[in-house]
Design a protein around this motif. Sequence first.
Motif, PDB file in Angstrom:
ATOM      1  N   HIS A 103       0.736  -1.020  -0.561  1.00 32.14           N
ATOM      2  CA  HIS A 103       0.026   0.212   0.194  1.00 32.14           C
ATOM      3  C   HIS A 103       0.788   1.063  -0.015  1.00 32.14           C
ATOM      4  O   HIS A 103       0.288   2.265  -0.508  1.00 32.14           O
ATOM      5  CB  HIS A 103      -1.037   0.169   1.697  1.00 32.14           C
ATOM      6  N   GLU A 104       1.588   0.952   0.623  1.00 32.29           N
ATOM      7  CA  GLU A 104       3.137   2.467   0.867  1.00 32.29           C
ATOM      8  C   GLU A 104       3.101   2.366  -0.674  1.00 32.29           C
ATOM      9  O   GLU A 104       3.246   3.874  -0.816  1.00 32.29           O
ATOM     10  CB  GLU A 104       3.940   1.897   1.562  1.00 32.29           C
ATOM     11  N   ILE A 115      22.824  -7.204  -0.940  1.00 33.19           N
ATOM     12  CA  ILE A 115      22.078  -7.845  -0.300  1.00 33.19           C
ATOM     13  C   ILE A 115      21.775  -7.780   2.004  1.00 33.19           C
ATOM     14  O   ILE A 115      21.302  -7.652   1.599  1.00 33.19           O
ATOM     15  CB  ILE A 115      21.876  -9.192  -0.549  1.00 33.19           C
ATOM     16  N   SER A 116      23.235  -6.885   1.234  1.00 37.17           N
ATOM     17  CA  SER A 116      23.093  -6.996   3.017  1.00 37.17           C
ATOM     18  C   SER A 116      22.757  -5.569   3.104  1.00 37.17           C
ATOM     19  O   SER A 116      21.754  -5.254   3.636  1.00 37.17           O
ATOM     20  CB  SER A 116      24.688  -6.369   3.380  1.00 37.17           C
ATOM     21  N   GLU A 117      23.179  -4.790   1.589  1.00 41.77           N
ATOM     22  CA  GLU A 117      22.319  -3.374   1.781  1.00 41.77           C
ATOM     23  C   GLU A 117      21.052  -3.954   1.671  1.00 41.77           C
ATOM     24  O   GLU A 117      19.664  -2.821   3.034  1.00 41.77           O
ATOM     25  CB  GLU A 117      23.036  -2.261   0.915  1.00 41.77           C
ATOM     26  N   MET A 118      20.047  -4.579   1.527  1.00 38.16           N
ATOM     27  CA  MET A 118      18.721  -4.602   0.787  1.00 38.16           C
ATOM     28  C   MET A 118      18.488  -4.906   2.673  1.00 38.16           C
ATOM     29  O   MET A 118      17.324  -4.435   2.854  1.00 38.16           O
ATOM     30  CB  MET A 118      18.458  -5.948   0.420  1.00 38.16           C
ATOM     31  N   ILE A 119      18.585  -5.767   3.001  1.00 35.90           N
ATOM     32  CA  ILE A 119      18.061  -6.211   4.222  1.00 35.90           C
ATOM     33  C   ILE A 119      17.748  -5.522   5.213  1.00 35.90           C
ATOM     34  O   ILE A 119      16.888  -4.845   5.908  1.00 35.90           O
ATOM     35  CB  ILE A 119      19.116  -7.159   5.228  1.00 35.90           C
ATOM     36  N   ASP A 120      19.167  -4.199   5.109  1.00 33.37           N
ATOM     37  CA  ASP A 120      19.250  -3.308   6.372  1.00 33.37           C
ATOM     38  C   ASP A 120      18.287  -2.660   5.965  1.00 33.37           C
ATOM     39  O   ASP A 120      17.019  -1.833   6.499  1.00 33.37           O
ATOM     40  CB  ASP A 120      20.586  -2.524   6.427  1.00 33.37           C
ATOM     41  N   GLN A 121      18.154  -1.884   4.660  1.00 32.79           N
ATOM     42  CA  GLN A 121      17.238  -1.744   4.137  1.00 32.79           C
ATOM     43  C   GLN A 121      15.752  -1.638   5.005  1.00 32.79           C
ATOM     44  O   GLN A 121      14.833  -1.225   5.176  1.00 32.79           O
ATOM     45  CB  GLN A 121      17.041  -0.988   2.687  1.00 32.79           C
ATOM     46  N   ARG A 138      15.559  -4.172   7.002  1.00 29.66           N
ATOM     47  CA  ARG A 138      14.611  -3.505   8.121  1.00 29.66           C
ATOM     48  C   ARG A 138      14.596  -2.135   8.577  1.00 29.66           C
ATOM     49  O   ARG A 138      13.429  -1.683   9.542  1.00 29.66           O
ATOM     50  CB  ARG A 138      16.005  -3.704   9.092  1.00 29.66           C
ATOM     51  N   ILE A 139      14.982  -0.786   8.342  1.00 28.50           N
ATOM     52  CA  ILE A 139      14.661  -0.006   8.610  1.00 28.50           C
ATOM     53  C   ILE A 139      13.548   0.570   7.635  1.00 28.50           C
ATOM     54  O   ILE A 139      12.137   0.597   8.753  1.00 28.50           O
ATOM     55  CB  ILE A 139      15.442   1.565   7.694  1.00 28.50           C
ATOM     56  N   ASP A 140      12.874  -0.421   6.916  1.00 31.48           N
ATOM     57  CA  ASP A 140      11.742   0.189   6.691  1.00 31.48           C
ATOM     58  C   ASP A 140      10.187  -0.921   7.368  1.00 31.48           C
ATOM     59  O   ASP A 140       9.126  -0.090   7.663  1.00 31.48           O
ATOM     60  CB  ASP A 140      11.085  -0.372   5.596  1.00 31.48           C
ATOM     61  N   ILE A 141      10.548  -1.695   8.100  1.00 34.22           N
ATOM     62  CA  ILE A 141      10.003  -2.472   8.828  1.00 34.22           C
ATOM     63  C   ILE A 141      10.205  -1.996  10.026  1.00 34.22           C
ATOM     64  O   ILE A 141       8.737  -1.641  10.981  1.00 34.22           O
ATOM     65  CB  ILE A 141      10.334  -3.970   8.974  1.00 34.22           C
ATOM     66  N   LEU A 142      10.943  -1.459  11.031  1.00 33.94           N
ATOM     67  CA  LEU A 142      10.148  -0.405  12.362  1.00 33.94           C
ATOM     68  C   LEU A 142       9.926   1.069  11.700  1.00 33.94           C
ATOM     69  O   LEU A 142       8.812   1.057  12.848  1.00 33.94           O
ATOM     70  CB  LEU A 142      12.406   0.131  12.514  1.00 33.94           C
ATOM     71  N   ASP A 143      10.162   1.316  10.662  1.00 36.73           N
ATOM     72  CA  ASP A 143       9.715   2.405  10.950  1.00 36.73           C
ATOM     73  C   ASP A 143       8.024   2.239  10.078  1.00 36.73           C
ATOM     74  O   ASP A 143       7.021   2.982  10.928  1.00 36.73           O
ATOM     75  CB  ASP A 143       9.950   3.574   8.270  1.00 36.73           C
ATOM     76  N   LYS A 159      -4.906   1.433   9.232  1.00 36.09           N
ATOM     77  CA  LYS A 159      -3.827   0.646  10.267  1.00 36.09           C
ATOM     78  C   LYS A 159      -3.867  -0.701   9.170  1.00 36.09           C
ATOM     79  O   LYS A 159      -2.469  -1.746   9.968  1.00 36.09           O
ATOM     80  CB  LYS A 159      -5.008   0.572  11.799  1.00 36.09           C
ATOM     81  N   GLU A 160      -4.916  -1.009   8.978  1.00 35.39           N
ATOM     82  CA  GLU A 160      -5.238  -2.266   7.977  1.00 35.39           C
ATOM     83  C   GLU A 160      -3.188  -2.307   7.395  1.00 35.39           C
ATOM     84  O   GLU A 160      -3.313  -3.512   6.454  1.00 35.39           O
ATOM     85  CB  GLU A 160      -6.495  -2.939   7.794  1.00 35.39           C
ATOM     86  N   MET A 161      -3.500  -1.073   6.728  1.00 30.60           N
ATOM     87  CA  MET A 161      -3.319  -1.718   5.233  1.00 30.60           C
ATOM     88  C   MET A 161      -1.483  -1.051   5.833  1.00 30.60           C
ATOM     89  O   MET A 161      -0.543  -1.962   5.167  1.00 30.60           O
ATOM     90  CB  MET A 161      -3.007  -0.558   4.510  1.00 30.60           C
ATOM     91  N   LEU A 162      -0.959  -0.762   6.695  1.00 35.99           N
ATOM     92  CA  LEU A 162       0.174  -0.815   7.585  1.00 35.99           C
ATOM     93  C   LEU A 162       0.650  -2.024   7.718  1.00 35.99           C
ATOM     94  O   LEU A 162       2.217  -2.406   7.324  1.00 35.99           O
ATOM     95  CB  LEU A 162      -0.452   0.839   8.242  1.00 35.99           C
ATOM     96  N   GLU A 163      -0.692  -2.911   8.188  1.00 35.94           N
ATOM     97  CA  GLU A 163       0.172  -4.494   9.194  1.00 35.94           C
ATOM     98  C   GLU A 163       0.314  -5.173   7.353  1.00 35.94           C
ATOM     99  O   GLU A 163       0.905  -5.765   7.976  1.00 35.94           O
ATOM    100  CB  GLU A 163      -1.338  -4.343   9.642  1.00 35.94           C
ATOM    101  N   GLU A 164      -0.944  -4.840   6.442  1.00 33.80           N
ATOM    102  CA  GLU A 164      -0.273  -5.874   5.104  1.00 33.80           C
ATOM    103  C   GLU A 164       1.202  -5.382   4.568  1.00 33.80           C
ATOM    104  O   GLU A 164       1.816  -6.384   4.533  1.00 33.80           O
ATOM    105  CB  GLU A 164      -0.839  -5.111   4.705  1.00 33.80           C
ATOM    106  N   ASP A 165       0.854  -4.067   5.059  1.00 36.69           N
ATOM    107  CA  ASP A 165       2.661  -3.810   3.935  1.00 36.69           C
ATOM    108  C   ASP A 165       3.842  -4.378   5.420  1.00 36.69           C
ATOM    109  O   ASP A 165       5.037  -4.944   4.424  1.00 36.69           O
ATOM    110  CB  ASP A 165       3.120  -2.569   4.105  1.00 36.69           C
ATOM    111  N   LEU A 166       3.040  -4.454   6.030  1.00 39.04           N
ATOM    112  CA  LEU A 166       4.785  -4.552   7.104  1.00 39.04           C
ATOM    113  C   LEU A 166       4.263  -6.422   7.021  1.00 39.04           C
ATOM    114  O   LEU A 166       5.217  -7.300   6.613  1.00 39.04           O
ATOM    115  CB  LEU A 166       4.065  -4.607   8.796  1.00 39.04           C
ATOM    116  N   VAL A 167       3.513  -6.712   6.543  1.00 39.89           N
ATOM    117  CA  VAL A 167       3.642  -8.534   6.576  1.00 39.89           C
ATOM    118  C   VAL A 167       4.583  -8.667   5.260  1.00 39.89           C
ATOM    119  O   VAL A 167       5.112  -9.354   4.973  1.00 39.89           O
ATOM    120  CB  VAL A 167       2.309  -9.104   6.061  1.00 39.89           C
ATOM    121  N   ASN A 168       4.051  -7.827   3.991  1.00 43.79           N
ATOM    122  CA  ASN A 168       4.821  -7.560   3.209  1.00 43.79           C
ATOM    123  C   ASN A 168       6.687  -7.449   3.156  1.00 43.79           C
ATOM    124  O   ASN A 168       7.277  -8.540   2.766  1.00 43.79           O
ATOM    125  CB  ASN A 168       5.033  -7.260   1.108  1.00 43.79           C
TER     126      ASN A 168
END
Lengths: 200, 367
Positions: A42-43, B304-310, B312-317, B331-340
């Motif tokens: 979505h983002e 790949i390491s950089e991708m993983i770091d990024q 992790r940052i996205d997930i925290l954000d 909220k529902e959309m954010l949850e979906e993005d988090l799962v992805n």
Amino acid sequence: VEEQENQYIHRCQQGDPQAFEEILKLYEKKVYNLTYRMMGNHEDANDLAQEAFIRVYQSIDQFRGDARFSTWLYRIATNVCLDELRKRSRRQAESLDEPVLTQDGSVMREIPDWSDNPEEALNRREIQTMVQTGIQSLPEEQKIALILRDLQGHTYEEIAEMLDISLGTVKSRINRGRMALKGIFEKDRELLLQVSRPME
Amino acid sequence: MKVVIPMNEERWDFLLNGWIDESLTHNELADFEAYVSENPERRQEAESLQKTVMMLRAAPELDVPTGFRARIMDRVHEANMQKTNVISMPSKSKPKLLVQHSMLAMAAACLIVFVSLASIFPQVLPGLHGLLPPVFRANSTENNGDAGVTGVDDERSPASGEPLQPLPGEGGGQIADYSALADVGAGKMDSFPRLGPHVPKVNIIHGEVAEKEPTMQVPYRWVSYQVPDLVKALSLVREVLREQDGIMEDMIEIRVDGDPVRLNLTVYFPADQFSAGMQQLNKVGNVYDSEETLYDRSREYNAISEMIDQLRIDILDREEKLAKETDPLSKEMLEEDLVNSRISLTMWEQSKARLDMGVTEISLVLK
């Protein structure tokens, strides 16, 4: 409706933002769904759909009515997504049947087995997830053609115009995309049975 | 009189998709129905494809996020304001110098980034790399032998276009014993050094390379195959892609070069797939020669390491945003993005783990 749309476009070309808002109302959902299917979250969908509409607004002067407005608009939205995907140029994700290593060991990432409870499997969210997961595993070219045809209902001719490719190429991409998805969806036959209609 | 068109794959695809799209003419539909009634496997294929498309069409349409339209309209108004400001600015007060300075600065920044990227990724940007001054080229080509996906032959046939020469001690073009090689290869994989998380990352800070590229050489087995024909070799690629777990499209390279023309097919196999991969290869060719050598994986590893770091940052954000979000739809959309994002993270971590295992490179040579 078309006449009204033409009026909005004309007013918008004269610099009337309210007319653009009317256009936005007509197409926001379709464009948002397109960007969501392409990007898978979505983002990104939100950002790119906004970007697409801003580009439409900025270039609406150039729309001369040679093609249908919707075709022109979807073409812009499609290009925004493809540009973004190419920019990222991420390596293609692994196929769906690969096991995923997690802290709890190796698990299958793909679609869960819902055969115990097919009714539940049919609910909105699960079909959504299954479709989205399948689509994301397709190459970009097939993905966009399939989204425009089978999720958004455009004709082959419209898709050819939007993507600026021949009709034959559109058909071939849709055909290959469908066959690839078939392989993915067949992994959960129970769910497929629920949405099937008998062959006449 | 009705013209009967012979059924081939092309015709079948046409009828099948036309049937799905309900765009067949009366005669075409009759042809289709007659054909599927005589061919149960085709009928099954048609039904299965139909279900797939129905599944797609059954997917619900999503609502736009809250405030979507308002945000676009804000940007539209903003754009209008800027347009108005530019138009109303007196021509003599336009900041020409500033523009020129900005352009110079941009050009300089582009050059620095260009040099940095080309020195880090000579294989990704081979054309750029060739343009670099020697001082940059030296750093980026040391350890070579590796050359990522495109540098397969660098160690043994550096002159582009030259026919492959047999490796020392490998009996000049004689067909070697495949099975023994596969065993040896698989055995060697087990003893590969692991590339751990100690590998320093390459960061670009203000357009300069902050840290020298690390040396990370991994032994791999290079196998050369004699392939009877191009079509078979190409179909092999498809088979390998379809049947081998862990083989991604970018792990396979086909290159035609040499005089006489030769096909080089290179496949990178994760260590645990080596034997199975060899069996696949054996369907279309025989081992020609092989060599164990070193392969530098640092670039892929770092990317790949950089991708993983990024991620992790996205997930925290996203977790942070989710905690603050009050609107249920957002909220529902954010949850979906988090799962992805979490799924992506797991996938990239798996890719990284695969690099840790080492890889085997296999090359096919068509003569």
